[in-house]
Design an enzyme around this catalytic site. Structure first.
Site, PDB file in Angstrom:
ATOM      1  N   PRO A   2     100.149 -17.570  92.202  1.00 54.00           N
ATOM      2  CG  PRO A   2      98.364 -17.050  90.809  1.00 54.00           C
ATOM      3  CD  PRO A   2      99.470 -18.027  90.994  1.00 54.00           C
ATOM      4  CD  GLU A   3     101.272 -16.750  98.713  1.00 56.31           C
ATOM      5  OE1 GLU A   3     100.725 -16.241  99.710  1.00 56.31           O
ATOM      6  OE2 GLU A   3     102.328 -17.376  98.784  1.00 56.31           O
TER       7      GLU A   3
END
Ligand SMILES: [Zn+2]
Length: 290
Positions: A2-3
């Site tokens: 996840p960014e």
């Protein structure tokens, strides 16, 4: 992985659903890998705390916690029987596959559940992580600790151009590596680095220090735009991510270059190239980007 936009989306979703709720009890699994603080310390800090705020700091999720307690000096003097809230934070890094799910207690316990928090509202908040790269920790805050946990780099969405440009000055590393350097900017990952470089018309291998002011201006604007669009779209993770309610949450943002090797550039039809820079795949259009 996840960014920033995904973590932001999850943090906002959790905040909306559980801010104000109180953690009544905590169960922690036996696998020690996800715990950066000891299990006893995590339980001691979380139990009976009120969740004041859930927010993103870099790629970490921070739960601001508060608990009323009567200070020793105040209890000695019944005239000033004031309650001083004790502040603490629960810090969660989702790693590659970590998820925070809110649901009813009767929801089946998924394999790889490492933590279950029983909430006063009757719901449970669970931390599930298949690959166990996620990390849980707690910090107790002294009254003068300010906002507590902070990321090393600057927040890309809160940094103006005059703060942005000096980060890269004198750096001989490729601009792509500099964008990913968490000590400079916090939370920018591979997808958004590639997409913002496309918007700035700058090749990922260019030396960071070689960009002109006009290019930095376009890069700064492009990075903020792409992050805001992704947050608006609910994040654009390529993994099988689910949001805090456990439903499939993320839409794929339209990528111009990321993951499009060999496909025609959406602007000029030139095939997109992929190169490895500092061990990471980087995608760019050899015609549009200089
Ligand atoms: Zn192109």
């Amino acid at each position: 992985m996840p960014e920033l936009p995904e973590v932001e989306t999850i943090a906002r979703g959790l905040h909306k659903r559980i801010a104000g709720d109180i953690i009544e009890s905590v169960w922690l699994g036996e696998k020690p890998q996800p715990l950066k603080s000891s299990a006893a310390e995590i339980a001691a800090v979380l139990e009976h705390s009120r969740i004041v705020h859930v927010r993103r700091v870099g790629k970490h999720m921070v739960f601001d916690l508060e608990r009323s307690h009567i200070s020793k000096s105040a209890s000695r003097n019944p005239q000033t029987h004031s309650k001083i809230p004790e502040r603490a934070q629960w810090i969660v890094h989702l790693g590659m596959t970590g998820q925070l799910l809110i649901g009813p207690p009767e929801a089946p316990l998924l394999k790889h559940t490492h933590a279950v928090l029983k909430l006063k509202s009757g719901r449970e908040l669970r931390f599930v992580d298949m690959r166990r790269f996620g990390r849980l920790s707690v910090v107790r805050l002294t009254p003068d600790a300010g906002t507590g946990f902070g990321a090393a780099g600057l927040e890309p969405l809160e940094t103006d151009l005059e703060g942005f440009i000096p980060l890269f000055q004198g750096r001989k590393t490729p601009i792509k590596s500099a964008l990913l350097n968490q000590k400079l900017l916090s939370g920018v990952g591979n997808i958004y680095a590639d997409e913002s470089l496309f918007r700035a018309k700058v090749r990922p291998r260019r030396r960071a220090s070689s960009l002109t002011r006009a290019e930095f201006q376009k890069l700064h604007k492009g990075l903020q735009q792409v992050l805001r669009e992704a947050i608006k779209a609910g994040g654009s993770s390529v993994s099988d991510y689910v949001d805090a309610e456990g439903r499939e949450g993320f839409f794929q943002l339209k990528h111009y270059v990321y993951g499009r090797e060999g496909k025609p550039c959406l602007v000029c039809r030139t095939p997109i190239k992929r190169v490895i820079i500092a061990g990471r795949s980087s995608h760019y259009c050899p015609h549009c980007q200089k």
